[in-house]
Scaffold this active site. Structure first.
Site: not given
Length: 469
Positions: A125-126, A169
Site C-alpha cells: 500500500k505505502t 493509503e
C-alpha cells in the site's frame, strides 16, 4: 489543470488533539489539517522527525501522555486503534465531553469533495500510494496525499495540494478502510493478517467486499489478476448486485492491463505493459518484480481516473522509493546496509528475492525483528522459511507494538523454522550487540538487510558506524 479544492476545515476539526501524533498515519492527517489552517495539537511517546515537521507547521506537540496536554478548548480528540482506553488524554476527553474521532473518519473527512484513490491490500500500500503521489505531482496535478511512510524525509508522508485528486493509503488492519468512498479503489492482494482483528479468510474477504462496495457510482476497482486472494475477491465482487467497473492488472493473459515483461536493470526495472493491445514501456526506479506490479497498479488507477497512460507511465519513473522500502542506508567497508519494512512472510520473500536479483553474487545477511506476538504465533513458521533465502540471519526478540506478550510465543519459533528449512540463522537477544555481531560476520561486497516493522530500522546507522571503525 485540476480545479482548486475546498480548503475549509470542518468546525469539528478546527482545534484537533491527536493522541499518538507522530505515527505514520496520524501525523499525515495532522499535517494536512495544519496546512488547511487548523490549530493542531497532540502528543506522542517520543521525539521524532514527524514531530519536528509538525511543529514547523505551527502544531503543538507534547512528548509523553498526560491529561494536562489536552486543551480545554479542543474541538475533538483523534485516535487510532492502537490507543488504549486508559490513555490519560482519552480519559480526560471523556471528562470534558470532547468528541473522539477515529483517524479513519478524520481522513475520510479530508477526502470529501475530491476525486479520491484509495490504495488497499495486505502488502504494497505505502509503495503504490507513494508512486501515485509522486507521479501526479510530476504531472503538475498538485494532489493531496496521505501515505503510511515518508517519501524523502520526515514529514513527507502527507500534503495538502491545490488539485482535485486525493490519494490515500487505506488500512484494512482494523477495518477502517471501510470509511472511505473512493472514485478508484486499488486492491493489490488479499491475505490473512492482523490476527487480532480477523479470525479467518472469510472475514478478510467480507471486509474487503465492504470496502469495494463503498466505491462511488461510476467508479472503478483496480485489482491484481495474479494473486489468489485478489482473484477470489474479484469473483465475489462480480457476483454482487451492483459491481463497479473492474480493471485487472498483472501477468495473467486475461488481465486488462497485462504485464508483458519485467527486465531487471541493476537497482531498477524496465516494465512493458499491454494496454488496449498496445505496448507501453517505462522504468521503475526500485528493484523487484513486486514493485513493478505496484507501479502497474498505479498506472491502471491513474488511467481509470482519466490520466493519459503515456504521460503517467513516464511520470512514474520519477518515483525513487520511500523510506524503509528497500532503502539504502549507506555503505561502509565495502558493505551496503539496506532497510526493509517487510514483516509478513510474503513481503519478506518478495524483498529477499528482489535483493537477490538486484545484487547477484553478493552475500545477503539479514537482521530480522518479528512484529507482534499474534503475527508470530500464526506466521512464524513461514517467516522462518522466508529467511532461508538469505545467506545468514540474526533474529531479534519480538517487537510488541500494541500487544501484550502471549505465553510461549517467542522469536524462537522463527529460528527453529528457519533451521528446519536449512537456513543459517541465530537468535540475538541483545539488540545493542547486533552492530558488533554483524560487523564480525561481513566482508566486502556483502549486503546487510535490516528487516521488520519495529525499531530494527535504528540498527542501520549503528551497523554502518561499526563497519567504519
Amino acid at each position: 489543470m485540476a480545479s482548486a479544492v475546498p480548503s475549509a476545515v470542518p468546525s469539528a476539526m478546527e482545534r484537533p488533539h491527536f493522541i499518538g501524533i507522530g505515527g505514520a498515519g496520524m501525523s499525515g492527517i495532522a499535517k494536512i489539517l495544519a496546512q488547511r489552517g487548523a490549530k493542531v495539537a497532540g502528543s506522542d511517546a517520543k521525539e521524532s522527525g514527524a514531530a519536528d515537521a509538525l511543529r514547523a507547521l505551527g502544531a503543538t506537540v507534547h512528548i509523553g501522555h498526560a491529561a494536562g496536554h489536552l486543551a480545554d478548548d479542543a474541538s475533538c480528540v483523534v485516535v487510532s486503534s492502537a490507543i488504549r482506553p486508559d490513555n490519560p488524554e482519552l480519559v480526560r476527553a471523556a471528562e470534558l465531553s470532547v468528541p473522539v474521532v477515529h483517524r479513519s473518519d478524520a481522513l475520510a473527512g479530508l477526502m470529501t469533495g475530491l476525486r479520491s484513490i484509495a490504495v488497499a491490500g495486505t502488502h504494497g500500500k505505502t509503495t503504490t500510494t507513494s508512486m501515485l503521489a509522486v507521479a501526479l505531482t510530476e504531472l503538475g496535478l498538485d494532489p493531496s496525499y496521505a501515505i503510511g511512510g515518508d517519501l524523502d524525509g520526515p514529514g513527507t508522508n502527507a500534503r495538502h495540494g491545490a488539485g482535485e485528486i486525493f490519494v490515500a493509503e487505506a488500512d484494512e488492519s482494523d477495518r477502517s478502510f471501510q470509511k472511505y468512498d473512493p472514485q478508484v479503489a486499488i486492491v493489490l492482494n488479499v491475505e490473512l493478517d492482523h490476527h487480532a482483528n480477523y479470525a479467518s479468510m472469510d472475514e478478510i474477504y467480507e471486509s474487503f467486499e465492504t470496502f469495494v462496495g463503498k466505491i462511488v457510482p461510476g467508479g472503478a476497482l483496480v485489482i491484481a489478476a495474479d494473486q489468489p486472494g485478489a482473484a477470489e475477491l474479484t469473483a465475489r465482487v462480480r457476483r454482487g448486485p451492483s459491481a463497479p467497473k473492474v480493471v485487472t492488472y498483472g501477468e495473467s493473459a486475461t488481465a486488462d492491463v497485462r504485464i508483458d515483461t519485467v527486465t531487471p536493470r541493476g537497482l531498477t526495472s524496465e516494465v512493458t505493459v499491454l494496454l488496449d493491445g498496445r505496448p507501453l514501456t517505462f522504468t521503475v526506479s526500485v528493484p523487484g518484480r513486486h514493485y513493478a506490479h505496484n507501479a502497474v497498479a498505479a498506472l491502471a488507477a491513474g488511467v481509470a481516473l482519466g490520466i493519459p497512460a503515456p504521460e503517467l507511465a513516464a511520470a512514474l519513473g520519477a518515483y525513487t522509493g520511500v523510506k524503509r522500502r528497500l532503502q539504502l542506508k549507506g555503505e561502509a567497508a565495502g558493505v551496503q546496509v539496506i532497510d526493509s519494512y517487510a514483516h509478513h512472510p510474503t513481503e519478506m520473500t518478495a524483498d529477499l528475492e528482489a535483493m537477490r536479483g538486484a545484487a547477484a553474487g553478493s552475500r545477503l545477511l539479514v537482521v530480522f525483528q518479528p512484529h507482534l506476538f499474534s503475527r508470530t504465533r500464526e506466521l512464524g513458521a513461514e517467516m522462518g522459511q522466508a529467511l532461508a533465502l538469505a545467506d545468514s540471519s540474526l533474529v531479534l526478540d519480538i517487537y510488541p507494538a500494541r500487544e501484550d506478550p502471549i505465553p510461549g510465543i517467542t522469536s524462537d519459533l522463527i529460528v527453529d523454522a528457519a533451521r528446519a528449512a536449512g537456513a543459517e540463522v541465530a537468535a540475538c537477544r541483545d539488540k545493542a550487540a547486533v552492530a558488533g555481531v554483524v560487523a564480525g560476520m561481513t566482508r566486502p561486497g556483502d549486503l546487510v538487510l535490516t528487516m521488520g516493522a519495529g525499531d530494527v530500522t535504528d540498527l542501520g546507522p549503528a551497523i554502518l558506524a561499526r563497519l567504519s571503525n
